[in-house]
Design a protein around this motif. Structure first.
Motif, PDB file in Angstrom:
ATOM      1  N   LYS A 186       0.830  -1.185   0.000  1.00 52.17           N
ATOM      2  CA  LYS A 186       0.000   0.000   0.000  1.00 52.17           C
ATOM      3  C   LYS A 186       0.874   1.247   0.000  1.00 52.17           C
ATOM      4  O   LYS A 186       1.859   1.321   0.733  1.00 52.17           O
ATOM      5  CB  LYS A 186      -0.910   0.002   1.230  1.00 52.17           C
ATOM      6  CG  LYS A 186      -1.982  -1.077   1.201  1.00 52.17           C
ATOM      7  CD  LYS A 186      -2.905  -0.950   2.394  1.00 52.17           C
ATOM      8  CE  LYS A 186      -4.002  -2.011   2.343  1.00 52.17           C
ATOM      9  NZ  LYS A 186      -4.931  -1.910   3.498  1.00 52.17           N
ATOM     10  N   PRO A 187       0.522   2.229  -0.846  1.00 55.20           N
ATOM     11  CA  PRO A 187       1.348   3.441  -0.894  1.00 55.20           C
ATOM     12  C   PRO A 187       1.176   4.282   0.358  1.00 55.20           C
ATOM     13  O   PRO A 187       0.176   4.187   1.071  1.00 55.20           O
ATOM     14  CB  PRO A 187       0.808   4.172  -2.134  1.00 55.20           C
ATOM     15  CG  PRO A 187      -0.617   3.719  -2.240  1.00 55.20           C
ATOM     16  CD  PRO A 187      -0.623   2.283  -1.783  1.00 55.20           C
ATOM     17  N   LEU A 188       2.170   5.124   0.590  1.00 54.31           N
ATOM     18  CA  LEU A 188       2.111   6.097   1.677  1.00 54.31           C
ATOM     19  C   LEU A 188       1.413   7.346   1.145  1.00 54.31           C
ATOM     20  O   LEU A 188       1.862   7.944   0.166  1.00 54.31           O
ATOM     21  CB  LEU A 188       3.516   6.430   2.162  1.00 54.31           C
ATOM     22  CG  LEU A 188       3.638   7.505   3.246  1.00 54.31           C
ATOM     23  CD1 LEU A 188       2.957   7.049   4.527  1.00 54.31           C
ATOM     24  CD2 LEU A 188       5.103   7.822   3.506  1.00 54.31           C
ATOM     25  N   VAL A 189       0.283   7.720   1.761  1.00 55.57           N
ATOM     26  CA  VAL A 189      -0.518   8.859   1.291  1.00 55.57           C
ATOM     27  C   VAL A 189      -0.280  10.038   2.230  1.00 55.57           C
ATOM     28  O   VAL A 189      -0.499   9.936   3.443  1.00 55.57           O
ATOM     29  CB  VAL A 189      -2.014   8.509   1.237  1.00 55.57           C
ATOM     30  CG1 VAL A 189      -2.821   9.703   0.744  1.00 55.57           C
ATOM     31  CG2 VAL A 189      -2.247   7.303   0.321  1.00 55.57           C
ATOM     32  N   ILE A 190       0.164  11.165   1.641  1.00 55.19           N
ATOM     33  CA  ILE A 190       0.433  12.377   2.412  1.00 55.19           C
ATOM     34  C   ILE A 190      -0.529  13.467   1.965  1.00 55.19           C
ATOM     35  O   ILE A 190      -0.616  13.783   0.772  1.00 55.19           O
ATOM     36  CB  ILE A 190       1.891  12.839   2.224  1.00 55.19           C
ATOM     37  CG1 ILE A 190       2.856  11.778   2.745  1.00 55.19           C
ATOM     38  CG2 ILE A 190       2.133  14.172   2.932  1.00 55.19           C
ATOM     39  CD1 ILE A 190       4.311  12.139   2.564  1.00 55.19           C
ATOM     40  N   HIS A 191      -1.284  14.035   2.915  1.00 57.84           N
ATOM     41  CA  HIS A 191      -2.159  15.168   2.599  1.00 57.84           C
ATOM     42  C   HIS A 191      -1.298  16.416   2.489  1.00 57.84           C
ATOM     43  O   HIS A 191      -0.679  16.858   3.461  1.00 57.84           O
ATOM     44  CB  HIS A 191      -3.211  15.333   3.702  1.00 57.84           C
ATOM     45  CG  HIS A 191      -4.247  16.369   3.372  1.00 57.84           C
ATOM     46  ND1 HIS A 191      -5.198  16.180   2.393  1.00 57.84           N
ATOM     47  CD2 HIS A 191      -4.467  17.607   3.875  1.00 57.84           C
ATOM     48  CE1 HIS A 191      -5.972  17.245   2.313  1.00 57.84           C
ATOM     49  NE2 HIS A 191      -5.543  18.130   3.210  1.00 57.84           N
ATOM     50  N   SER A 192      -1.243  17.003   1.287  1.00 61.90           N
ATOM     51  CA  SER A 192      -0.244  18.030   1.002  1.00 61.90           C
ATOM     52  C   SER A 192      -0.836  19.412   0.754  1.00 61.90           C
ATOM     53  O   SER A 192      -0.104  20.330   0.379  1.00 61.90           O
ATOM     54  CB  SER A 192       0.583  17.613  -0.222  1.00 61.90           C
ATOM     55  OG  SER A 192      -0.263  17.421  -1.349  1.00 61.90           O
ATOM     56  N   GLY A 193      -2.135  19.586   0.913  1.00 62.16           N
ATOM     57  CA  GLY A 193      -2.735  20.888   0.640  1.00 62.16           C
ATOM     58  C   GLY A 193      -3.803  21.252   1.641  1.00 62.16           C
ATOM     59  O   GLY A 193      -4.093  20.498   2.584  1.00 62.16           O
ATOM     60  N   ALA A 194      -4.424  22.445   1.396  1.00 61.19           N
ATOM     61  CA  ALA A 194      -5.442  22.935   2.323  1.00 61.19           C
ATOM     62  C   ALA A 194      -6.807  22.319   2.057  1.00 61.19           C
ATOM     63  O   ALA A 194      -7.679  22.341   2.929  1.00 61.19           O
ATOM     64  CB  ALA A 194      -5.535  24.453   2.230  1.00 61.19           C
TER      65      ALA A 194
END
Length: 315
Positions: A186-194
């Protein structure tokens, strides 16, 4: 892919002049070719039996497997020997009636131990078959030439067996011209915005040596060394591609990080302006603005009245 199965035990003669023990389980072919379901069914019907000594007739089992016909000329052949004990080998026959003199007569020797030696089996396989040995470290001290000289693998039956079987499956698949599908992570998901959905997905890969097909590489003979170099080159290319992929993701993360810093700075300024407001000053400014607004409205009303008066005089 076709599968075959051979069972074996201990074929030592009960009435042998020396070591008169053995469970008398002959080598037996369980069928060829078998599909996966048939193979599972045959394995499920194997029953273990007690033997009087430690060594087993593993060499007889290998030679029985080598009798199986119908291999395609271009087929990749792999034998897998599974044992928890050393194997019987053909040894000189010791006649106790002749004060321990050694009789090298093969017929008498095979009557006690085995018809084969490890060297015989390696010679018979003649580079056409790659033999993998699944056993313990004690038995491997005797069986090591079987896998090392046939470009096979050694799997420690007491070790990380699942990982080792994965290595074996990948090796057989690659050598037969197929492709081995890696288990997806499973990929690592990073929330990168507002906002919602502004994510960056980072794929993850398993780079352990057995997953990269780098474990248990042989450097002899020459063909095995060339195969090892090909495997290393393939891994280098794969790692280079993934480094480039991670480099692009690193740049995306850098831009996202800078955007977050700018948004944070703007938000801090706005929050600071609200928090640090001078209430008295702002109240005076509000009253001033209200007076100016009222004066402007009064002036507009007067101008409208003057315009109507002029029109009445002219009319």
């Amino acid at each position: 892919m076709n599968l075959g199965l051979v069972t074996y035990g201990d074929e030592s003669k009960i009435d042998a002049p020396i070591n008169p023990i053995g469970d008398m389980v002959p080598s037996k072919s369980m069928g060829f070719p078998l599909d996966v379901d048939q193979f599972k069914n045959q394995v499920g019907h194997i029953e273990m039996s007690y033997g009087g000594d430690m060594d087993e007739s593993g060499l007889e089992g290998i030679m029985e497997a080598h009798k199986i016909p119908n291999f395609r000329p271009d087929a990749t052949k792999n034998y897998i020997l599974i044992t928890d004990a050393p194997v019987h080998e053909r040894l000189p026959y010791v006649d106790s009636d002749r004060n321990g003199t050694i009789d090298t007569n093969e017929e008498l020797a095979s009557h006690v131990y085995s018809k084969h030696t490890i060297e015989d089996v390696i010679h018979t396989l003649d580079g056409e078959v790659k033999l993998t040995v699944i056993t313990n470290s004690y038995a491997n001290s005797q069986l090591e030439p079987l896998h090392s000289e046939t470009n096979g693998l050694y799997l420690d039956i007491n070790g990380m067996f699942g990982e080792q079987l994965l290595t074996l499956a990948e090796k057989i698949t690659n050598e037969s011209g197929g492709s081995f599908t890696e288990e997806s992570m499973k990929p690592l998901v990073i929330h990168s915005g507002a906002n919602s959905g502004q994510n960056i997905e980072i794929p993850l890969y398993d780079h352990r040596d057995f997953r990269l097909f780098l474990k248990d590489m042989a450097l002899t003979p020459y063909e095995a060394a060339m195969e090892a170099l090909d495997r290393v080159d393939a891994v280098i290319a794969k790692i280079s591609d993934r480094r480039a992929e991670y480099g692009a993701i690193s740049n995306r993360l850098g831009h996202a990080y800078n955007n977050v810093l700018n948004a944070n700075e703007n938000l801090t300024k706005a929050e600071s302006q609200l928090r640090d407001t001078d209430i008295a000053k702002e109240t005076i400014k509000l009253q001033k603005d209200q007076v100016l607004l009222q004066a402007s409205q009064s002036m507009v009303a007067q101008i409208n009245q003057m315009g109507q008066g002029i029109l009445q005089l002219l009319g």
